[in-house]
Design a protein around this motif. Structure first.
Motif, mmCIF file in Angstrom:
data_model
loop_
_atom_site.group_PDB
_atom_site.id
_atom_site.type_symbol
_atom_site.label_atom_id
_atom_site.label_comp_id
_atom_site.label_asym_id
_atom_site.label_seq_id
_atom_site.Cartn_x
_atom_site.Cartn_y
_atom_site.Cartn_z
ATOM 1 N N ILE A 27 78.071 26.285 36.374
ATOM 2 C CA ILE A 27 76.642 26.594 35.930
ATOM 3 C C ILE A 27 76.178 26.918 34.652
ATOM 4 C CG2 ILE A 27 77.063 28.933 36.528
ATOM 5 C CD1 ILE A 27 74.568 28.916 38.373
ATOM 6 N N ASN A 28 77.010 27.344 33.908
ATOM 7 C CA ASN A 28 76.993 27.587 32.358
ATOM 8 C C ASN A 28 76.494 26.281 31.760
ATOM 9 O OD1 ASN A 28 77.737 30.501 32.164
ATOM 10 N ND2 ASN A 28 79.756 29.740 33.193
ATOM 11 N N GLN A 29 77.255 25.293 31.933
ATOM 12 C CA GLN A 29 76.924 24.017 31.075
ATOM 13 C C GLN A 29 75.737 23.474 31.653
ATOM 14 O OE1 GLN A 29 80.689 22.682 32.227
ATOM 15 N NE2 GLN A 29 81.265 22.092 30.309
ATOM 16 N N THR A 150 72.833 40.752 37.533
ATOM 17 C CA THR A 150 72.169 39.706 36.946
ATOM 18 C C THR A 150 71.686 39.697 35.814
ATOM 19 O OG1 THR A 150 71.293 39.318 39.548
ATOM 20 C CG2 THR A 150 70.179 38.415 37.662
ATOM 21 N N TRP A 151 71.208 40.866 34.986
ATOM 22 C CA TRP A 151 70.963 40.573 33.681
ATOM 23 C C TRP A 151 72.005 40.375 32.718
ATOM 24 C CZ3 TRP A 151 73.152 44.132 30.742
ATOM 25 C CH2 TRP A 151 73.367 45.592 31.129
ATOM 26 N N GLN A 152 73.346 41.003 33.056
ATOM 27 C CA GLN A 152 74.540 40.652 32.294
ATOM 28 C C GLN A 152 74.651 39.409 32.220
ATOM 29 O OE1 GLN A 152 75.897 42.892 30.213
ATOM 30 N NE2 GLN A 152 77.231 41.163 29.484
ATOM 31 N N ARG A 153 74.716 38.785 33.421
ATOM 32 C CA ARG A 153 74.974 37.217 33.755
ATOM 33 C C ARG A 153 74.339 36.181 32.988
ATOM 34 N NH1 ARG A 153 77.769 33.626 33.579
ATOM 35 N NH2 ARG A 153 78.672 32.173 35.162
ATOM 36 N N LEU A 154 72.978 36.752 32.882
ATOM 37 C CA LEU A 154 71.877 36.071 32.341
ATOM 38 C C LEU A 154 72.143 35.942 30.759
ATOM 39 C CD1 LEU A 154 68.506 36.472 34.255
ATOM 40 C CD2 LEU A 154 69.633 34.436 34.191
ATOM 41 N N LYS A 155 72.376 37.298 30.091
ATOM 42 C CA LYS A 155 72.759 37.348 28.854
ATOM 43 C C LYS A 155 73.762 36.645 28.382
ATOM 44 C CE LYS A 155 72.363 41.718 27.387
ATOM 45 N NZ LYS A 155 72.507 43.038 26.757
ATOM 46 N N ASN A 160 75.701 31.614 25.460
ATOM 47 C CA ASN A 160 76.462 30.171 25.584
ATOM 48 C C ASN A 160 75.566 29.246 25.252
ATOM 49 O OD1 ASN A 160 78.930 28.686 26.546
ATOM 50 N ND2 ASN A 160 77.273 27.974 28.000
ATOM 51 N N ASN A 161 74.242 29.109 25.679
ATOM 52 C CA ASN A 161 73.437 28.081 25.395
ATOM 53 C C ASN A 161 73.222 27.878 23.870
ATOM 54 O OD1 ASN A 161 72.492 28.024 27.973
ATOM 55 N ND2 ASN A 161 70.570 29.012 27.927
#
Length: 236
Positions: A27-29, A150-155, A160-161
């Motif tokens: 999902i990161n990629q 959720t916000w930690q995961r989004l950060k 990574n982007n």
């Protein structure tokens, strides 16, 4: 998702990616590469009502009061479950609309542990020939968005982007977290280019949104504008 063409067929309609990204991405990629097929699939699995709930929770549908100026509300239409239109709405296309101020507040909430702060005018702005002074109100107008998880995961994903896709070098040593966007406008016109994010640094607590109308590619066009503005904003 066709790994060769980067497209996804749904009921005779086709959801396309900017390019064929490859196979077996996590999902990161998928976020870094803007894989429309992957996120359309997730949208269709979640369903329109669930997507609408999270869009509303993010504050992206609200009108904000910025120094007495009411911003335009956002829009999300929960298309028919299982349809390609629902897939496109999950990508951020179809009938989705977002106001830059609301997106800016949402970016700030990811950086600010889930607390969004309504933007204020600084200095002065001129709208329609009328100068508006920066009358900063007492206190902060804030609201909560997503949970800590959720916000930690989004950060982490937005950081990574930049590192893996957009290029850290254009931002120097700034810990920029960001997401690009390419918004179709129809009528044969070039899409709008978006680049939104924040610097993950307490010494430079800056969120940003860049929108280049008919600018085409988000990361290439709007991202370069963001890099230049952030360099000036954080100059010693």
């Amino acid at each position: 998702l066709d790994k060769v063409t980067g497209s996804l067929e749904v009921g005779g309609d086709v959801i396309t990616c900017p390019y064929a990204h490859g196979a077996d991405m996590d999902i990161n990629q998928c976020l870094a590469c803007s894989c429309n097929g992957a996120y359309a699939t997730l949208a269709m699995e979640l369903g329109g009502s669930t997507l609408a709930k999270y869009v509303e929770q993010a504050g992206l549908l609200d009108s904000l009061n910025v120094n007495g100026i009411s911003t335009a509300s956002g829009s999300f239409v929960a298309e028919e479950d299982g349809s390609a239109y629902l897939g496109w709405s999950g990508v951020g296309q179809d009938k989705d609309l977002v106001n830059p101020c609301s997106l800016l507040a949402f970016m700030g909430s990811i950086a600010n542990e889930g607390e969004a702060v309504v933007p204020n005018l600084v200095g002065s702005e001129t709208i329609g020939g009328t100068s508006l002074p920066a009358a900063l109100p007492d206190g902060k107008d804030t609201y909560e968005t997503y949970s800590a998880e959720t916000w930690q995961r989004l950060k982490e994903m937005m950081r990574n982007n930049v590192v893996t896709e957009y290029g850290q070098s254009q931002f120097g040593d700034r810990a920029v977290c960001a997401k690009s966007g390419t918004a179709e406008v129809g009528g044969g016109a070039e899409p709008h280019a978006w680049f939104a994010g924040f610097i993950d640094d307490p010494d430079h607590p800056l969120a940003f949104v860049v929108l280049v109308e008919n600018g085409s590619a988000g990361a290439r066009v709007a991202g370069s504008v963001a890099a230049q503005v952030l360099a000036q904003a954080t100059a010693e």
